[in-house]
Design a protein around this motif. Sequence first.
Motif, PDB file in Angstrom:
ATOM      1  N   GLN A 227       0.828  -1.208   0.000  1.00 38.00           N
ATOM      2  CA  GLN A 227       0.000   0.000   0.000  1.00 38.00           C
ATOM      3  C   GLN A 227       0.866   1.263   0.000  1.00 38.00           C
ATOM      4  OE1 GLN A 227      -3.330   0.245   2.710  1.00 38.00           O
ATOM      5  NE2 GLN A 227      -3.625  -1.980   2.717  1.00 38.00           N
ATOM      6  N   PHE A 228       1.956   1.217   0.762  1.00 37.64           N
ATOM      7  CA  PHE A 228       2.881   2.361   0.813  1.00 37.64           C
ATOM      8  C   PHE A 228       3.434   2.661  -0.585  1.00 37.64           C
ATOM      9  CE2 PHE A 228       7.085   4.216   1.205  1.00 37.64           C
ATOM     10  CZ  PHE A 228       6.935   5.186   2.189  1.00 37.64           C
ATOM     11  N   SER A 255      -6.749   6.309   0.216  1.00 40.08           N
ATOM     12  CA  SER A 255      -5.684   5.289   0.279  1.00 40.08           C
ATOM     13  C   SER A 255      -4.784   5.525   1.487  1.00 40.08           C
ATOM     14  CB  SER A 255      -4.860   5.314  -1.011  1.00 40.08           C
ATOM     15  OG  SER A 255      -5.655   4.999  -2.125  1.00 40.08           O
ATOM     16  N   LEU A 256      -4.476   6.783   1.780  1.00 33.37           N
ATOM     17  CA  LEU A 256      -3.679   7.103   2.963  1.00 33.37           C
ATOM     18  C   LEU A 256      -4.401   6.678   4.239  1.00 33.37           C
ATOM     19  CD1 LEU A 256      -2.187  10.614   2.123  1.00 33.37           C
ATOM     20  CD2 LEU A 256      -0.866   8.596   2.766  1.00 33.37           C
ATOM     21  N   ASP A 257      -5.709   6.901   4.286  1.00 34.51           N
ATOM     22  CA  ASP A 257      -6.485   6.513   5.472  1.00 34.51           C
ATOM     23  C   ASP A 257      -6.480   5.004   5.651  1.00 34.51           C
ATOM     24  OD1 ASP A 257      -6.991   9.174   5.782  1.00 34.51           O
ATOM     25  OD2 ASP A 257      -9.069   9.099   5.090  1.00 34.51           O
ATOM     26  N   ARG A 258      -6.579   4.262   4.542  1.00 31.21           N
ATOM     27  CA  ARG A 258      -6.535   2.788   4.648  1.00 31.21           C
ATOM     28  C   ARG A 258      -5.168   2.327   5.140  1.00 31.21           C
ATOM     29  NH1 ARG A 258      -9.460   2.788  -0.332  1.00 31.21           N
ATOM     30  NH2 ARG A 258      -7.515   2.375  -1.476  1.00 31.21           N
ATOM     31  N   LEU A 259      -4.121   2.996   4.678  1.00 30.22           N
ATOM     32  CA  LEU A 259      -2.777   2.651   5.154  1.00 30.22           C
ATOM     33  C   LEU A 259      -2.647   2.945   6.646  1.00 30.22           C
ATOM     34  CD1 LEU A 259       0.078   1.706   4.571  1.00 30.22           C
ATOM     35  CD2 LEU A 259       0.643   4.030   3.830  1.00 30.22           C
ATOM     36  N   TYR A 263      -1.810   0.257   9.598  1.00 33.04           N
ATOM     37  CA  TYR A 263      -0.693   0.515  10.513  1.00 33.04           C
ATOM     38  C   TYR A 263      -1.165   0.407  11.968  1.00 33.04           C
ATOM     39  CZ  TYR A 263       3.617   2.680  12.245  1.00 33.04           C
ATOM     40  OH  TYR A 263       4.802   2.920  12.892  1.00 33.04           O
ATOM     41  N   ILE A 264      -2.327   0.986  12.250  1.00 35.50           N
ATOM     42  CA  ILE A 264      -2.889   0.920  13.603  1.00 35.50           C
ATOM     43  C   ILE A 264      -3.224  -0.519  13.975  1.00 35.50           C
ATOM     44  CG2 ILE A 264      -4.903   1.545  14.994  1.00 35.50           C
ATOM     45  CD1 ILE A 264      -4.933   4.236  13.544  1.00 35.50           C
TER      46      ILE A 264
END
Length: 384
Positions: A227-228, A255-259, A263-264
């Motif tokens: 994803q990154f 996409s950033l929110d899904r990443l 991560y969380i």
Amino acid sequence: MRETPGVVIKSKFKVPGTKKKSRRYTTYLDYINRPDAKDSREQFETYHDYMEDEMKSSGLFTREDDRLNDEKRRVVRNIFKHAQEKGSILWQDVISFDNTWLRETGVLHDDLVDEKRLIQATRNAVEAMLQKEKMVHAYWTGAVHYNTDNIHVHVAIVETSHMRERGKRKPKSIELMKSKVIYSLADRTKEQEKLNAFIRDELVAHKRNRKIPTLPNRVLHPDLVRQFKDIYERLPEDKRQWRYNMNGMQPLRESLDRLTDLYIDIHFKSEFQAFNERLEQEVSFHRRSYGDAEKAERYRTTKRQDLYTRMGNAILSEMRDLSKEQTIVEKNGAPKHPVRRAFKQQKIFNESLYRIERHMNDEFEHLKNQRAFEQLERDIEYGK
């Protein structure tokens, strides 16, 4: 869905007029200070003596004084009188409380009222409103009333000079008054600090100190790395747009929110659950205090958006660093000798494998020691 709010503010104003068309402002002061507006049975003991002798104080309070003696009361009346003569508008606010909410916040206990807290909350609210409205030359007084089912505070405001011609104040100014009253009586600072601490001091700090596209992540968390890379390859050419809230990042925010979510889930699963529980408590507090589910939902959305924005910027910061590193490599050029280049790549790979293997060995040794210790405890317990 609306429910009974903890605090309600109603506001109106009067323009100066003749005695025949408009009551004098000092008459309004007499009204909010009338004897039947107070009930001594709901006062703290320190106020019983005052209520037994009405001549000691009018019950009014100001920015500086909790109680006015006869001399100060005359001064206040003269201020309002001269303000009317100069053409000042009279603003009248009523801050009304749900008594159950006051009990929940500890202001009302066993029919005893912590009036000092009410007075200070009113001061905080009025001063914040005046500052937002830029009413630099305003003078005000207030009085706490107990003559209805709901405890309430009357506030009267005039301007002593540089009078404005319009009496209408901004809705946001009145809303600020309400917020100041609520947070003065029900301080949620510690609860909000815990929410902010998780976002800034734990989650974002953890991300800033750990890169995503590392060999351990490629082995253990390949989807995180994928994803990154996917986001990195779709970033706009203009690096000035590499900020979460920039227009150029709009197509990539989801996409950033899904990443961030992934991560969380990998690093902060239990902590994030505790964060959500605290957040729901704050949402419930907003809904109860303001009586507005929509406002409570906005609070939840704002706090979650703060999390995604800060994490998104932390991820984009890493991507900017990665871009700089690649630019330096391209500028310096790759090692010319193919054998030397292959040796360097193999060395980096071996070092990464060694770190992973050492970490696993440490975990294995810890597990063996823990099991040996547990077996020793069992042997002692059964006398072996």
